[in-house]
Design an enzyme around this catalytic site. Structure first.
Site, PDB file in Angstrom:
ATOM      1  N   ASP A   1       0.851  -1.194   0.000  1.00 28.87           N
ATOM      2  CA  ASP A   1       0.000   0.000   0.000  1.00 28.87           C
ATOM      3  C   ASP A   1       0.886   1.244   0.000  1.00 28.87           C
ATOM      4  O   ASP A   1       1.902   1.310   0.692  1.00 28.87           O
ATOM      5  CB  ASP A   1      -0.914  -0.007   1.227  1.00 28.87           C
ATOM      6  CG  ASP A   1      -2.063   0.976   1.092  1.00 28.87           C
ATOM      7  OD1 ASP A   1      -3.213   0.524   0.975  1.00 28.87           O
ATOM      8  OD2 ASP A   1      -1.809   2.208   1.094  1.00 28.87           O
TER       9      ASP A   1
ATOM     10  N   GLY B   1     -15.786   2.797   3.860  1.00 26.74           N
ATOM     11  CA  GLY B   1     -14.433   3.353   3.764  1.00 26.74           C
ATOM     12  C   GLY B   1     -13.707   2.989   2.478  1.00 26.74           C
ATOM     13  O   GLY B   1     -12.495   3.138   2.383  1.00 26.74           O
TER      14      GLY B   1
ATOM     15  N   ASN C   1     -13.021  -3.239   2.318  1.00 26.79           N
ATOM     16  CA  ASN C   1     -14.004  -2.185   2.514  1.00 26.79           C
ATOM     17  C   ASN C   1     -14.964  -2.181   1.328  1.00 26.79           C
ATOM     18  O   ASN C   1     -14.537  -2.376   0.187  1.00 26.79           O
ATOM     19  CB  ASN C   1     -13.304  -0.823   2.615  1.00 26.79           C
ATOM     20  CG  ASN C   1     -12.371  -0.747   3.807  1.00 26.79           C
ATOM     21  OD1 ASN C   1     -12.640  -1.311   4.855  1.00 26.79           O
ATOM     22  ND2 ASN C   1     -11.247  -0.053   3.635  1.00 26.79           N
TER      23      ASN C   1
ATOM     24  N   HIS D   1     -10.431  -5.202  -3.313  1.00 23.97           N
ATOM     25  CA  HIS D   1      -9.091  -5.435  -2.760  1.00 23.97           C
ATOM     26  C   HIS D   1      -9.198  -5.827  -1.310  1.00 23.97           C
ATOM     27  O   HIS D   1     -10.086  -5.386  -0.594  1.00 23.97           O
ATOM     28  CB  HIS D   1      -8.188  -4.197  -2.913  1.00 23.97           C
ATOM     29  CG  HIS D   1      -8.768  -2.932  -2.359  1.00 23.97           C
ATOM     30  ND1 HIS D   1      -9.707  -2.194  -3.051  1.00 23.97           N
ATOM     31  CD2 HIS D   1      -8.555  -2.269  -1.190  1.00 23.97           C
ATOM     32  CE1 HIS D   1     -10.044  -1.131  -2.339  1.00 23.97           C
ATOM     33  NE2 HIS D   1      -9.369  -1.153  -1.191  1.00 23.97           N
TER      34      HIS D   1
HETATM   35  P1  AMP Z   1      -9.830   1.520   0.386  1.00 24.32           P
HETATM   36  O1  AMP Z   1     -10.038   2.699   1.282  1.00 24.32           O
HETATM   37  O2  AMP Z   1     -10.218   0.216   1.027  1.00 24.32           O
HETATM   38  O3  AMP Z   1     -10.459   1.716  -0.983  1.00 24.32           O
HETATM   39  O4  AMP Z   1      -8.281   1.400   0.216  1.00 24.32           O
HETATM   40  C1  AMP Z   1      -7.585   1.872  -0.896  1.00 24.32           C
HETATM   41  C2  AMP Z   1      -6.116   1.736  -0.575  1.00 24.32           C
HETATM   42  O5  AMP Z   1      -5.396   1.844  -1.774  1.00 24.32           O
HETATM   43  C3  AMP Z   1      -5.576   2.806   0.380  1.00 24.32           C
HETATM   44  O6  AMP Z   1      -5.014   2.170   1.516  1.00 24.32           O
HETATM   45  C4  AMP Z   1      -4.549   3.539  -0.461  1.00 24.32           C
HETATM   46  O7  AMP Z   1      -3.426   3.969   0.279  1.00 24.32           O
HETATM   47  C5  AMP Z   1      -4.191   2.501  -1.498  1.00 24.32           C
HETATM   48  N1  AMP Z   1      -3.696   2.998  -2.772  1.00 24.32           N
HETATM   49  C6  AMP Z   1      -4.274   3.919  -3.579  1.00 24.32           C
HETATM   50  N2  AMP Z   1      -3.561   4.105  -4.698  1.00 24.32           N
HETATM   51  C7  AMP Z   1      -2.500   3.255  -4.607  1.00 24.32           C
HETATM   52  C8  AMP Z   1      -1.387   2.983  -5.443  1.00 24.32           C
HETATM   53  N3  AMP Z   1      -1.204   3.598  -6.623  1.00 24.32           N
HETATM   54  N4  AMP Z   1      -0.480   2.067  -5.026  1.00 24.32           N
HETATM   55  C9  AMP Z   1      -0.636   1.440  -3.852  1.00 24.32           C
HETATM   56  N5  AMP Z   1      -1.668   1.653  -3.011  1.00 24.32           N
HETATM   57  C10 AMP Z   1      -2.589   2.561  -3.383  1.00 24.32           C
END
Ligand code: AMP
Length: 114
Positions: free
Chosen positions: A30, A93, A87, A100
């Site tokens: 992440d 969230g 989520n 994912h």
């Molecule tokens: P969610 O809130 O469950 O949709 O989590 C999305 C996650 O994706 C967050 O923890 C972000 O930090 C992560 N994220 C977003 N863009 C990227 C990226 N390009 N590479 C790695 N992680 C990402």
């Protein structure tokens, strides 16, 4: 073609810090880690969220849980404990609308992820 950040990672259009890849799944670190170990496991197929899964996706979701537990063990967070969370939707969230699982560990986690 989906205009989705995780689909772009799958297509190699934006980089990621990759941990694992096979024909169907990708695991990468992440970009804003919430714990010493914070990886994301995604299917290469665009599924919007766990709420959007169909009967066709049952095997896919089962495989994801299996891969997540193996990746957690390989990352050394299995013995002490880890969290596997997905989520769904705004109040859940979810920011990125591509299914994912967060694989979190390496510290004592509190009651809520957010
Ligand atoms: P969610 O809130 O469950 O949709 O989590 C999305 C996650 O994706 C967050 O923890 C972000 O930090 C992560 N994220 C977003 N863009 C990227 C990226 N390009 N590479 C790695 N992680 C990402």
């Amino acid at each position: 073609m989906e205009d989705c950040v995780f689909c772009k990672i799958v297509r190699g259009e934006i980089p990621c810090d990759m941990v694992y890849e096979d024909e169907r799944f990708l695991v990468f670190n992440d970009i804003q880690p919430q714990a010493p170990v914070h990886m994301l496991l995604i299917p290469k197929k665009h599924v919007k969220s766990i709420s959007a899964m169909t009967d066709e996706d049952i095997a896919l979701v089962g495989q994801m849980v299996n891969i997540a537990t193996r990746i957690a063990a390989a990352a050394g967070i299995s013995a002490k404990g880890f969290r596997l969370v997905t989520n769904s939707g705004k109040e859940g969230g979810q920011i990125v609308p591509h299914l994912h699982w967060h694989i979190l560990g390496g510290r004592q986690l509190s009651g809520e992820l957010g």
